[in-house]
Scaffold this active site. Structure first.
Site, PDB file in Angstrom:
ATOM      1  N   LYS A 108       0.810  -1.219   0.000  1.00  0.00           N
ATOM      2  CA  LYS A 108       0.000   0.000   0.000  1.00  0.00           C
ATOM      3  C   LYS A 108       0.842   1.268   0.000  1.00  0.00           C
ATOM      4  O   LYS A 108       0.334   2.348  -0.313  1.00  0.00           O
ATOM      5  CB  LYS A 108      -0.942   0.009   1.210  1.00  0.00           C
ATOM      6  N   LYS A 189     -10.157  -8.193  -7.135  1.00  0.00           N
ATOM      7  CA  LYS A 189     -11.338  -8.509  -6.331  1.00  0.00           C
ATOM      8  C   LYS A 189     -12.199  -7.253  -6.196  1.00  0.00           C
ATOM      9  O   LYS A 189     -11.688  -6.128  -6.299  1.00  0.00           O
ATOM     10  CB  LYS A 189     -10.950  -9.133  -4.993  1.00  0.00           C
ATOM     11  N   LYS A 192     -14.525  -1.817  -2.072  1.00  0.00           N
ATOM     12  CA  LYS A 192     -15.348  -0.633  -1.789  1.00  0.00           C
ATOM     13  C   LYS A 192     -14.765   0.626  -2.391  1.00  0.00           C
ATOM     14  O   LYS A 192     -15.465   1.520  -2.816  1.00  0.00           O
ATOM     15  CB  LYS A 192     -15.366  -0.341  -0.284  1.00  0.00           C
TER      16      LYS A 192
HETATM   17  P1  AMP Z   1     -12.730  -4.754   4.080  1.00  0.00           P
HETATM   18  O1  AMP Z   1     -13.357  -3.828   5.050  1.00  0.00           O
HETATM   19  O2  AMP Z   1     -13.007  -4.390   2.677  1.00  0.00           O
HETATM   20  O3  AMP Z   1     -11.287  -5.004   4.365  1.00  0.00           O
HETATM   21  O4  AMP Z   1     -13.403  -6.184   4.231  1.00  0.00           O
HETATM   22  C1  AMP Z   1     -14.408  -6.557   5.127  1.00  0.00           C
HETATM   23  C2  AMP Z   1     -14.673  -8.022   4.918  1.00  0.00           C
HETATM   24  O5  AMP Z   1     -15.192  -8.262   3.591  1.00  0.00           O
HETATM   25  C3  AMP Z   1     -13.434  -8.911   5.038  1.00  0.00           C
HETATM   26  O6  AMP Z   1     -13.791 -10.106   5.732  1.00  0.00           O
HETATM   27  C4  AMP Z   1     -13.062  -9.230   3.599  1.00  0.00           C
HETATM   28  O7  AMP Z   1     -12.402 -10.491   3.469  1.00  0.00           O
HETATM   29  C5  AMP Z   1     -14.425  -9.266   2.921  1.00  0.00           C
HETATM   30  N1  AMP Z   1     -14.327  -8.907   1.486  1.00  0.00           N
HETATM   31  C6  AMP Z   1     -13.936  -7.720   0.980  1.00  0.00           C
HETATM   32  N2  AMP Z   1     -13.992  -7.721  -0.374  1.00  0.00           N
HETATM   33  C7  AMP Z   1     -14.408  -8.967  -0.728  1.00  0.00           C
HETATM   34  C8  AMP Z   1     -14.653  -9.614  -1.996  1.00  0.00           C
HETATM   35  N3  AMP Z   1     -14.506  -8.969  -3.158  1.00  0.00           N
HETATM   36  N4  AMP Z   1     -15.093 -10.886  -1.982  1.00  0.00           N
HETATM   37  C9  AMP Z   1     -15.265 -11.549  -0.809  1.00  0.00           C
HETATM   38  N5  AMP Z   1     -15.049 -11.011   0.411  1.00  0.00           N
HETATM   39  C10 AMP Z   1     -14.624  -9.729   0.459  1.00  0.00           C
END
Ligand code: AMP
Length: 321
Positions: A108, A189, A192
């Site tokens: 990052k 992937k 957000k």
């Molecule tokens: P984050 O806040 O985006 O880091 O992720 C919150 C949760 O969502 C974590 O458990 C991630 O593994 C899951 N997550 C985020 N993006 C994806 C994706 N594209 N597919 C599956 N799980 C996701």
């Protein structure tokens, strides 16, 4: 057994968060688990204060609307004093070399003209999140595994140096986690904070927008519906999304379609129906601030009560107070 997971309000909740994490927290989660909105983590890169506050509230509403037990939900910054105190003690337990080795930090920070110091130290805050709540299991994807290993190392080191305070957590692989890929670029992937929202379905997108995004999903020239993630990643992504929403196996579902158009239509409808109740309930919750405030206040009280004795012990044993 306390399980702990979080979602970072760096953007609105997207379909991958929902299918891969939030929906599972709703189905498998228990009252003792901790599911929190990690707003402190969202500050490790450039952020806008009022957007952060609004996204935190929106994500809290989505978690409850999705059926996560409200007794297990909280907002990280409601514990900022406790977390701040323990983070300092843990930073004094962690070495610079350990923090600098974190692959996420390297990825990052590379090529950025300016990097916040908190991007380097946030795995220590994450260790404080985990250790303060006495979490035993932390379901994480591969990208976060190293951070849980750091939390383990810090718990052991603290316990060995000053006295037994912390449970030693372990990373667990989430069962059959759906990995949702970006619709416009299936090599990534779904995320957000994607710069191009065309490839990301947000949980609160209106149904027509969801349909449009899925109709425009990138596929391929093969012109054959089959489940082949390596050769046809875009198509495989659609089949996996359809399977996650309707049940069944992607490969078996593929047999039911002759063309891409029909698959896209079916996937769009399945996603719209899956998200509809979550979206409607989220809207109701956002319109009823008293209910959200109540859940949030209760989450803060519960997590604070649970961590107090551990924090007091950690401060005392390390020579403070
Ligand atoms: P984050 O806040 O985006 O880091 O992720 C919150 C949760 O969502 C974590 O458990 C991630 O593994 C899951 N997550 C985020 N993006 C994806 C994706 N594209 N597919 C599956 N799980 C996701």
């Amino acid at each position: 057994m306390v399980r702990l997971s979080a979602i970072t309000p760096s953007g609105p909740v997207q379909l991958g968060n929902y299918l891969g994490a939030v929906r599972r927290w709703a189905v498998d989660g228990g009252e003792d688990d901790v599911y929190f909105i990690s707003d402190l983590h969202a500050m490790t890169t450039s952020h806008n204060p009022s957007r952060l506050r609004a996204l935190t509230r929106e994500q809290l509403a989505v978690l409850i609307a999705a059926g996560v037990d409200p007794r297990s939900v909280s907002v990280q910054s409601d514990l900022v004093r406790e977390l701040g105190a323990l983070t300092w003690v843990l930073e004094c337990t962690c070495t610079y070399g350990e923090a600098a080795r974190m692959v996420q930090f390297k990825e990052k920070s590379v090529g950025r003209p300016s990097v916040r110091l908190s991007l380097l130290t946030y795995p220590v805050l994450m260790a404080a999140d985990i250790l303060l709540q006495g979490a035993r299991e932390v379901p994480v994807g591969d990208d976060q595994r190293q951070h849980v290993e750091l939390a383990r190392a810090l718990a052991r080191r603290f316990n060995g140096t000053y006295g037994e305070v912390f449970a030693v957590p372990r990373a667990v692989v989430p069962p059959t986690a759906a990995r949702v890929r970006d619709l416009a670029d299936p090599s990534r992937k779904m995320a957000k904070s994607a710069t191009d929202a065309a490839g990301t379905v947000f949980v609160l997108d209106p149904p027509d927008l969801v349909r449009r995004k899925i109709r425009r999903a990138v596929t391929d020239e093969v012109a054959r519906v089959r489940y082949a993630p390596e050769e046809q990643p875009g198509l495989a992504n659609l089949l996996e999304i359809l399977a996650a929403c309707t049940g069944g196996e992607p490969a078996a579902l593929a047999d039911g379609f002759t063309g891409y158009h029909d698959l896209k239509e079916a996937t769009a409808e399945a996603v719209v129906e899956e998200l509809r109740p979550v979206r409607e309930r989220t809207r109701q919750l956002l319109d009823d601030p008293a209910e959200l405030d109540r859940v949030r206040a209760h989450g803060a009280e519960r997590t604070r009560d649970r961590c107090r004795h551990r924090l007091d012990a950690a401060l005392r044993l390390s020579g403070l107070g």
